[in-house]
Scaffold this active site. Structure first.
Site, PDB file in Angstrom:
ATOM      1  N   GLU A 238      68.287  84.200 -24.262  1.00  0.00           N
ATOM      2  CA  GLU A 238      67.816  85.321 -23.390  1.00  0.00           C
ATOM      3  C   GLU A 238      68.701  86.235 -23.006  1.00  0.00           C
ATOM      4  OE1 GLU A 238      64.778  85.253 -21.624  1.00  0.00           O
ATOM      5  OE2 GLU A 238      64.210  83.922 -23.269  1.00  0.00           O
TER       6      GLU A 238
ATOM      7  N   ASP B 229      59.656  95.121 -23.412  1.00  0.00           N
ATOM      8  CA  ASP B 229      58.833  94.117 -24.075  1.00  0.00           C
ATOM      9  C   ASP B 229      57.594  94.240 -23.187  1.00  0.00           C
ATOM     10  OD1 ASP B 229      59.423  93.229 -21.660  1.00  0.00           O
ATOM     11  OD2 ASP B 229      59.981  91.057 -22.371  1.00  0.00           O
TER      12      ASP B 229
ATOM     13  N   THR C  17      63.307  92.407 -16.284  1.00  0.00           N
ATOM     14  CA  THR C  17      63.576  91.354 -16.433  1.00  0.00           C
ATOM     15  C   THR C  17      64.883  90.863 -15.925  1.00  0.00           C
ATOM     16  OG1 THR C  17      62.572  91.294 -18.728  1.00  0.00           O
ATOM     17  CG2 THR C  17      64.223  89.692 -18.354  1.00  0.00           C
TER      18      THR C  17
END
Length: 303
Positions: free
Chosen positions: A85, A103, A108
């Site tokens: 990640e 994405d 995120t």
């Protein structure tokens, strides 16, 4: 991150195995009502089995060895996920990280990649605000509700990014991230893997897939991937070969990754040069030392 929109965190999961009196997983030959239906769509894990069956199954799972939930193994899992990640083994350095990686999931952030577009970030901030109303992120709850399900930054932007970083300095927010990681991803994945008779490695493979794809019931979510794998091979709890089933599960997950929109989200090295390596080695207990590659970078855990 490529996870799809969350539907909520399924804590009670689909009944697919039964456990004998000794706590060992057994194929449920004598009670077909407990078997999962092999349909094209994944079943709703919240509606499988009676409440009594669910309670007894939960008790059986609790009696099993901890597996990935053992503190030392859970630390290994956190470092493995962080390598994929965030390209680091220092997962604790990620509480305050926040960015849009392009994405389609908006922001995120944090130790597990909570996303503003996939509901888990909203769940986290709501939980934190219930317990700490005056926190720096509380004022952004209306905006987070508006952008949920999209990649929009409307009402967020640089001030929200700064508020996230400030909140991450608070031990209470770091604790909230840990709790929601476990509630949404770790605990459901590990418990379901135990139901399927899987080893510590299998439990990690489920957990990583839950993080990457989200606990969705559709074909691109975790439960859809599991259903595709079950159509190709029996789980260990059903009397199948665990390595064969995990190979089918990784194939199904890789297929979903290959259909993602961007080169970044199509990278499947967390499967190809990490999890498959451990599986080929037969390292079913995730014994250290571990060495793997993600995004072309080599990582190693010695202990």
């Amino acid at each position: 991150m490529t996870r799809i929109l969350l539907i909520g965190a399924p804590i009670a999961v689909a009944v697919s195995v039964w456990f004998g009196g000794d706590g060992e997983p057994q194929r449920p030959k004598d009670d077909p009502s407990l078997r999962i239906s092999r349909t094209a769509a994944a079943p709703d894990p919240l509606k499988a089995g009676t409440p009594e069956q669910q309670r007894e199954l939960e008790e059986r799972i609790d009696a099993l060895p901890p597996g990935l939930a053992d503190p030392a193994k859970k630390e290994i899992a956190a470092r493995l996920v962080a390598s994929a990640e965030n390209s680091t083994l220092d997962w604790r350095s990620q509480y305050g990280v926040i960015e849009d990686i392009g994405d389609g999931n908006g922001y995120t952030a944090g130790i597990i990649g909570f996303c503003s577009g996939t509901n888990d970030m909203l769940q986290l901030v709501e939980h934190f605000t219930e317990r700490h109303p005056g926190n720096p992120l509380a004022r952004y709850l209306p905006a987070l509700r508006e952008v949920d399900g999209s990649d929009s930054h409307e009402g967020l932007g640089a001030p929200f990014e700064a508020a996230w970083a400030k909140a991450a300095q608070d031990p209470a927010f770091r604790e909230a991230q840990d709790l929601m990681r476990d509630r949404i991803y770790f605990d459901p994945a590990v418990r379901l893997a135990k139901m399927d008779g899987l080893s510590t490695l299998g439990q990690f493979i489920y957990y990583d897939a839950m993080v990457l794809h989200g606990p969705g019931l559709g074909p691109q979510g975790f439960y859809g991937i599991r259903e595709a794998a079950m159509a190709a091979a029996d789980t260990a709890a059903e009397g199948g070969d665990e390595k064969a089933f995990l190979g089918a599960f990784l194939d199904a997950g890789r297929h979903v990754i290959s259909r993602q929109k961007t080169e970044q989200t199509r990278d499947s090295s967390r499967i190809d040069t990490a999890q498959r390596v451990f599986l080929r080695q037969g390292n079913m207990d995730l014994q250290t030392p571990l060495e793997w590659r993600v995004y072309g970078e080599t990582f190693r855990i010695d202990s």
